[in-house]
Design a protein around this motif. Sequence first.
Motif, PDB file in Angstrom:
ATOM      1  N   TRP A 112      -9.539   9.207  -4.614  1.00 38.37           N
ATOM      2  CA  TRP A 112      -8.309   8.540  -5.027  1.00 38.37           C
ATOM      3  C   TRP A 112      -8.063   7.242  -4.267  1.00 38.37           C
ATOM      4  O   TRP A 112      -7.676   6.231  -4.834  1.00 38.37           O
ATOM      5  N   ASN A 113      -8.274   7.307  -2.967  1.00 38.90           N
ATOM      6  CA  ASN A 113      -7.858   6.187  -2.123  1.00 38.90           C
ATOM      7  C   ASN A 113      -8.922   5.088  -2.055  1.00 38.90           C
ATOM      8  O   ASN A 113      -9.837   5.151  -1.252  1.00 38.90           O
ATOM      9  N   PHE A 146      -7.774   1.916  -1.846  1.00 38.01           N
ATOM     10  CA  PHE A 146      -6.877   0.782  -1.586  1.00 38.01           C
ATOM     11  C   PHE A 146      -7.454  -0.221  -0.605  1.00 38.01           C
ATOM     12  O   PHE A 146      -7.151  -1.404  -0.663  1.00 38.01           O
ATOM     13  N   SER A 147      -8.281   0.262   0.306  1.00 36.00           N
ATOM     14  CA  SER A 147      -8.859  -0.657   1.273  1.00 36.00           C
ATOM     15  C   SER A 147      -9.764  -1.672   0.571  1.00 36.00           C
ATOM     16  O   SER A 147      -9.706  -2.874   0.840  1.00 36.00           O
ATOM     17  N   ARG A 169      -7.675  -4.040  -1.478  1.00 35.77           N
ATOM     18  CA  ARG A 169      -7.079  -5.062  -0.629  1.00 35.77           C
ATOM     19  C   ARG A 169      -8.094  -6.163  -0.311  1.00 35.77           C
ATOM     20  O   ARG A 169      -7.769  -7.358  -0.387  1.00 35.77           O
ATOM     21  N   GLN A 199      -2.334   3.944  -9.366  1.00 38.78           N
ATOM     22  CA  GLN A 199      -1.419   2.954  -8.783  1.00 38.78           C
ATOM     23  C   GLN A 199      -2.106   1.591  -8.787  1.00 38.78           C
ATOM     24  O   GLN A 199      -3.147   1.427  -8.166  1.00 38.78           O
ATOM     25  N   VAL A 233      -2.487  -2.084  -7.627  1.00 33.00           N
ATOM     26  CA  VAL A 233      -2.085  -3.047  -6.594  1.00 33.00           C
ATOM     27  C   VAL A 233      -2.710  -4.371  -6.980  1.00 33.00           C
ATOM     28  O   VAL A 233      -3.916  -4.548  -6.897  1.00 33.00           O
ATOM     29  N   LEU A 241      -0.737  -6.709  -0.335  1.00 32.08           N
ATOM     30  CA  LEU A 241       0.555  -6.237   0.169  1.00 32.08           C
ATOM     31  C   LEU A 241       0.689  -6.605   1.640  1.00 32.08           C
ATOM     32  O   LEU A 241      -0.309  -6.729   2.358  1.00 32.08           O
ATOM     33  N   PHE A 286       5.754   0.400  -0.592  1.00 31.73           N
ATOM     34  CA  PHE A 286       4.477   1.022  -0.967  1.00 31.73           C
ATOM     35  C   PHE A 286       4.637   2.152  -1.978  1.00 31.73           C
ATOM     36  O   PHE A 286       3.682   2.807  -2.336  1.00 31.73           O
ATOM     37  N   LYS A 301      -1.655  13.536  -1.806  1.00 31.35           N
ATOM     38  CA  LYS A 301      -1.083  12.236  -2.163  1.00 31.35           C
ATOM     39  C   LYS A 301       0.305  12.431  -2.769  1.00 31.35           C
ATOM     40  O   LYS A 301       1.206  11.622  -2.556  1.00 31.35           O
ATOM     41  N   LEU A 310       3.796  11.059  -1.529  1.00 30.50           N
ATOM     42  CA  LEU A 310       4.619  10.226  -2.407  1.00 30.50           C
ATOM     43  C   LEU A 310       4.989  11.071  -3.630  1.00 30.50           C
ATOM     44  O   LEU A 310       4.268  11.097  -4.630  1.00 30.50           O
ATOM     45  N   LEU A 312       4.495  10.424  -7.484  1.00 32.95           N
ATOM     46  CA  LEU A 312       3.211  10.434  -8.196  1.00 32.95           C
ATOM     47  C   LEU A 312       3.167  11.667  -9.086  1.00 32.95           C
ATOM     48  O   LEU A 312       3.509  12.765  -8.646  1.00 32.95           O
ATOM     49  N   GLU A 315     -11.662  -8.399   7.010  1.00 30.59           N
ATOM     50  CA  GLU A 315     -10.372  -8.550   7.667  1.00 30.59           C
ATOM     51  C   GLU A 315     -10.231  -7.491   8.763  1.00 30.59           C
ATOM     52  O   GLU A 315     -10.429  -6.304   8.513  1.00 30.59           O
ATOM     53  N   TYR A 324       4.797   6.398   3.899  1.00 29.80           N
ATOM     54  CA  TYR A 324       3.684   6.353   2.974  1.00 29.80           C
ATOM     55  C   TYR A 324       3.238   4.917   2.829  1.00 29.80           C
ATOM     56  O   TYR A 324       4.019   4.056   2.409  1.00 29.80           O
ATOM     57  N   THR A 325       2.018   4.621   3.234  1.00 26.07           N
ATOM     58  CA  THR A 325       1.574   3.225   3.249  1.00 26.07           C
ATOM     59  C   THR A 325       0.225   3.043   2.581  1.00 26.07           C
ATOM     60  O   THR A 325      -0.333   1.961   2.624  1.00 26.07           O
ATOM     61  N   GLU A 326      -0.287   4.076   1.949  1.00 28.28           N
ATOM     62  CA  GLU A 326      -1.663   4.012   1.461  1.00 28.28           C
ATOM     63  C   GLU A 326      -1.984   2.765   0.632  1.00 28.28           C
ATOM     64  O   GLU A 326      -3.027   2.145   0.862  1.00 28.28           O
ATOM     65  N   PRO A 327      -1.102   2.356  -0.317  1.00 25.39           N
ATOM     66  CA  PRO A 327      -1.469   1.187  -1.133  1.00 25.39           C
ATOM     67  C   PRO A 327      -1.647  -0.093  -0.334  1.00 25.39           C
ATOM     68  O   PRO A 327      -2.228  -1.052  -0.839  1.00 25.39           O
ATOM     69  N   LEU A 328      -1.194  -0.136   0.883  1.00 24.57           N
ATOM     70  CA  LEU A 328      -1.390  -1.327   1.704  1.00 24.57           C
ATOM     71  C   LEU A 328      -2.879  -1.587   1.889  1.00 24.57           C
ATOM     72  O   LEU A 328      -3.304  -2.726   2.012  1.00 24.57           O
ATOM     73  N   GLY A 329      -3.666  -0.524   1.920  1.00 24.65           N
ATOM     74  CA  GLY A 329      -5.106  -0.692   2.023  1.00 24.65           C
ATOM     75  C   GLY A 329      -5.599  -0.942   3.435  1.00 24.65           C
ATOM     76  O   GLY A 329      -6.767  -1.210   3.650  1.00 24.65           O
ATOM     77  N   GLN A 330      -4.720  -0.873   4.389  1.00 26.63           N
ATOM     78  CA  GLN A 330      -5.067  -1.066   5.790  1.00 26.63           C
ATOM     79  C   GLN A 330      -4.132  -0.164   6.558  1.00 26.63           C
ATOM     80  O   GLN A 330      -3.038   0.147   6.076  1.00 26.63           O
TER      81      GLN A 330
END
Lengths: 575, 1060
Positions: A94-95, A97-98, A101, A146, A148, A152, A158, A562, A566, A569, B716, B769-775
């Motif tokens: 799922w994750n 996001f890194s 980003r 989600q 993005v 961010l 978030f 997850k 949150l 979701l 980064e 909850y900060t997961e979408p920040l990606g960092q």
Amino acid sequence: MKHIAYIITFLSLGWISCNRVMDTKPLNSYTADDVWNNYDLAQGYVYNCYANCMGYIFSWDYDAITKSVKTEPWGGGHVPEKTEQIDRFADEGWNQFSNIRSVNLILQNVPKSPLTESQKNTFLGEAHFLRASIYSNLVFRFGGVQLVKRVLTVDDNFNIPRSSIKETYDFVLADLDSAANLLPASNERGRATKAAAYALKMRVALQAGAYLNDNSYYTAVKTAGNTLFAMNQFALDDYAHLFTDYSSAISSPENILIYERRSTNTDYMSTPMQWIVPNADQTTAKLTPTAMQKFPLKESIEGWMNYVPTQDLVDDYLVTDADGKERKWDATAYMTTGTSVDAKMYEHRDKRFYASIVYDSTKYFNNWIYLRTGGNVSQSISPLNGGNIVGGASETGYLFGKYLYQAKKLWYSDPTDFCYSVLRLGEAYLNYAEACIKLGDEATAQTYITKTYQKHGGFTNTITATGDDLLTAYKRERHVELILETGDRYWSLLRWGMQLSGGLKQGYSNAALAIPELNGKPHGIAISSDGNSYQLYEVADNNGQPLKFTPKRYLFPVPQGKITALPTLTQNEGW
Amino acid sequence: MKKNGPFIRPPRFSGGSKLLIGMKITCLTIMLPSLQASANLGHANAGADVKRLTHADALKAFKSFNATIKVSGKITDNNGEPLANVSISAAGGKGVVSNESGKYSIDVDDNASLTFTLVGYATQEIKVAKKSVINVTMQKSTANLSEVVVVGYGTQSKQKVTSAVTTLKTDQFKDAPYTDIQSAIAGRSAGVVVNFSGGEPGSVPSLTIRGGEPLIGQTAPLYVIDGIIRDQATFVNLNINDIENVSFLKDAAATAVYGSKSSAGIVLVKTKSGASGKPAVVYSNNLALNTPSYFPKLINAYDKALAANAIGESSGNGKYSAYSQGQLDTIKNNLNPAMYPNTDWYGLAFKKTAFQQSHNLSVSGGGNQTKYYVGLGYFGQGSNYVNNSFKVNRFSYNTKITSNFDDLGLSVAFALNGYYNYSTQPPSGSSSIFGHIVARSPFNAAFNKDGSLAGLVDHPLAEIYSPGYARAETFFNDANLAFTWNVPKVRGLSFRAMGDYSIASNPSKVFNVLATQYNADGTIYPTPKPSLSQTSSDTKAFNAEFQADYMRAFGLHNFGATFVSVVRGGNNKWFSAARTNFPSTAIDQMFAGDASTQTNNGSASEWGEVGYVGRLKYDYAGKYLLELNGRYDGSDYFPPSKRFGFFPSISGGWVISSEDFYRKAGLANVFSYFKFKASYGQVGSIGGTKYAYIPQYGVTSQAYVANGSLQNGYYEGGLTISNQNITWFKTASRDFGFEFDALNKKLSGNFDYFFTRTSNILGSPAFSYTEPLGQSLPQVLTDAATRKEGIDFALNYNWSANKDLKGYVGFNATYFNYLWERTNEDSATLTNPYTRQWGNNQNYYGTMYASNGVYQSYADIMNNPNRMTATALGLGDVWLQDTNGDGKIDAQDYRRMGLSQMPRFTFGLPVGVEYKGLHLDVLIQGTGSHDVYLGTYLQGGEGLTRINYEFQKDFWTSTNTSSSFPRAGTNAMNAGNNYTNSTYWLKDARFVRLKSLTLSYNFKRLVKSKIFSDLSAHISGTNLLTFSPVTKYFDPELADNNNFFYPVNRTYSAGIRVGF
């Protein structure tokens, strides 16, 4: 009091400029300005994004989730998924996001950077392409996720809800449109081009068409295909060139995008090769005395057996029968005329069979290997009953030859080059054919299926089937064409199931379409020690369970953790 | 009178002459009271034992003010042997040294006191009282309260110590064959926990003080050698013979002077300096043989064949699925070794003994003006590899010259010291070699018929006999210059300035290749071509310190103050280069490699720190003690606005045995000395990443292949935070304890309770909850907190039956545990009380299933829940508990199980006996219960390839129901039911060990020659006996739970010590 004066004088000696020693700085990193104001550094940043993202769009071992690939006792994954022993706590990735980003940072910083317009366009196009590859992977697995769309910051909100599956597909396709607009027609090998954007768009739109039950996406597949084919940059190649040798793979005119590894920093262990090769040696620890005597090994075989092909896959490689027609192996005349198993079933096959499957009595590296009873790479389990090898030999009687370079002995820590096909013309033709079938244009579909059928399969006849027969022929063609590539078998089975049940919006769980190819046990073959008779048998997977697919698995669960984190979701239906 | 502390000068009537001038013109009787006052003032410094002067005393004192007499005498030890080099000093700084016949002579005031000191002997103070001949018998010192302990930036008389400090002298173990000082410390001091892990040459055990603070990643203490912060490598490379003592600073009161790095405690070392006198030369050596203490026997071919059949049987393949009865007979009787070898891999690879030696030479001496000490050491350790291809060598030197300029009150000390450490071993490394020794089957032949190495994957002998090597060297050199100025005319004021510069260089070279192996037909077995990699790393560091000390007594009030400023800095540079595909092993230099494979790398770093230390001490008559310490510490780890932090501590003590009521109550007859002490302080530790306040982009070399060539990638780095509120982890430490002497000072002891709480923990902002920040969010100070609590204590009993027979028995122990008081876990993790850390005791091994042993009846299988995938459970399979009782066994049944592998209770029991010249020192050491999880190679879970040890034969059968292992099988059976994480595989690794034993004899009693100051021989050993429930599987001080490690050594040694 003069003592105090002494002390103060003395200490002030020590104080002098002391704090300056703390003015140190990191000597091993760049600043953000360094990176975004310098073409080479910015390009290096883009390279790093490729390195992180490419894995999502080739996923070579994802086909192990189907009946075509058996996971072996020594290791290998996907057993819980294919036997459906997963629950809502499972996390199928799922994750991302890194990586999202990282790519968004390109979109944010490149427009402001002092680069030329074409340099900027290339980087931006690549960013859109890479973001699409990440999100396509996510939408295949989870449906809506989600989104993005920008970088961010620490102070942002978030609590981003899931977008709908349609919004997610449309977001991916829009990214690919942007990529196609921005990307150059040609780029360094290993980097995205206009053609790559169109090819990925075909793959994604095809899946979208099934899940959203919307023919406009099939039209989008065709439109993208028309543009891609009109560019005339690529041509079908000999199938073995693509998968059995590094130098022919990287130079193949068929590849639209490859992911390349170099021996400088890659060893066998970091490629699929280590995981599809058995483990045997000419010693009693691994072989029975009979095997050592009858089928001696010239040199040891040092793989860590994780994945082997099953009879179910092998069945789909057609045989050119004595009358020149293509048939399934058990329907040919050779079944009666052939005396050995080899003559009965392994001759006159689809050319891709020889490039993809290693079977009994085959040259393998510097050895002749035997998967038959008592053979030198046979399992000790019944009914194979071969050497002493417990986990290091195939449990199905077959090995993979696809993605295996046999020029050099395999040793886990030895350096090796490797080339993955990420996007190639063969797949684009089949995607195009499927869209045509869905849009009712069977003639065009026949033309495009015939392309790989003849060039890769080595057959001379054309595909002429219509209706359900055409669909069957198409599915078989796709199965043998794309096995071990990008998880295509699994995603295709889901897509075809969705097409039958009318897409997700119809309520997939009520459709109760449990895909038959994803239920039950796969098959292996046991060949007698003289090589003249055989027996097919069912094999359970590592956990002793048969494959199981219930309709909830058209989408994987959103990992429960997850949702706990949150609560807004939503969970996918059925989990 | 008791000996004074280092800051409390002996009484000195420096004001005497002024007084006299006044007295000449004043009536004597009128003067008496004031004289008494001033005499009192002088003596008050000496502590509580000062007698009230009577008028008569005062008169005497007055009369003798100018009387100087010559005192002479002879100093002997308690055997009557003359003692040379005893320093005799009188009040006022005069001093002489006894000659080789023990004689001395000194001019002193006839009412002065003479202090007789010699290292290793109890200091004596004798009043001259007009005697012109004073003969002294010096007593060998045992631990006593007049010891001086070394504390941060100074010394302190043990009596006045209010913090938790233990000082260890090296005398008791200097003859034991320890490989390094850190190993020697184990079991010697309360609160100091030393954990060994394997016995690879050059390996060093881990050391913690009271367990450290592992929950914040701080386990290793700070090492301070002669006042300079060093790393562990420098500490363990010290020559034990050059060390005078080692102090362990355990609570904040002791460590706060080291500020931001001291939350895990401090190891403080003082090396030897010269003593005035004739040159004293001491040579000692130690020749030792190492033999592995425990290594379980590997399985032989016949047993392995039986196990293969047993596995086949449980997999449903019948009784003789792998080997027929005929084959079994052949194997059992070794009738066909070509087909069925029975290779003893351990025996072939590892010989019984390895040689180890050390040689130490020291020269010291000097006059009153200049003293010197030179120590040289050599240590060499071989290995038990059959060709001794693993060797460690260490050379060390330690020189110190001290010059006094008495007129100026200045002393200058210059020290040069360093070491060279060289180790070479097979390139494969011992964990890989031992892994292969364990994993090779006895059915693999090691050699071909012609004796050449057989062609075989992971051949351990091909690794051991490699013509290549992995070499590591360290050159460390340090120069130190210190000026100490006792300011003339200002009593009690001294200044010190010190500069130190060290250079360390760490070249390493690995030539990676296997010994040539051959196929049975004589052709060469193909193995990878040789490759070479070299690295070079150079570190330079400087330290500068300015220190001012002032101490003064006013009546019974004693004050002391210390201020120090410290600047430290340094840099490191490294680079590495490598090539592969060497055509031959004949040349192992870089140029000979394949140029197309060349790679290189390199980088650098730098650091700087500043600290300001202050200490205030006060005591009243040595009875009520108070000490304030603090350091204002700055580090370049943090943003400029956050660089400095203040780390204060306060401690107090009450010597209740000095109270009148105590004596009146007669308690002094039981406990002649008793002190309570308490401390509180805050210390720091540096966590997180350096320069977390600077936005950075990192480099990934060879990130991606574009156009066929590898390209660097950039990414980064961690996000930075706008308010830059990052700083030290802050540990608040409390310590309560007492110390006592009892039974005529024969018994002494101390007890400490400690409690620490660490806050200021850097982490992600809690629960959001900060997961979408990606960092990860930038690290901020969170409200997470940890606690540690425990006790440590030591008792020491000295006895002597008569002049010839005496000895000591000691016992020390440490117990502690940790807790996450509050955590920064996310909300999802927090919902499971069984696996979250919040509020949980940390003494557990891990989360896993609980096991009820193995199924012994079908009823157990039928009537209890099973794992869904365990479809074919049989008798002898591992029975997993349905902990939560929901009728199914899944991850929700996981609980915290077992005990932490890191022991929470450790103890040591040193014992010594001395009879005439014969001296026996013994150390027994051990731990309380702690768990080790059997590794997969010990469980046998992957079938036959993991049946490697003889003890694994003990699997469950219907006739062997009390087995140590479940029924033979593979991971594939029941989806690994037997080998999934459960308490079945946890073993208690508590142990008691005869850690060392040294028996020495001093021949000086026999050889009457005056040439020798010392002439002794000793035999000694380490790890001689071990009692532990796990010795069947491994040494309890293991490094790897599959036994993929070089075993702990048992050592036998002999040596001599000669002094001139």
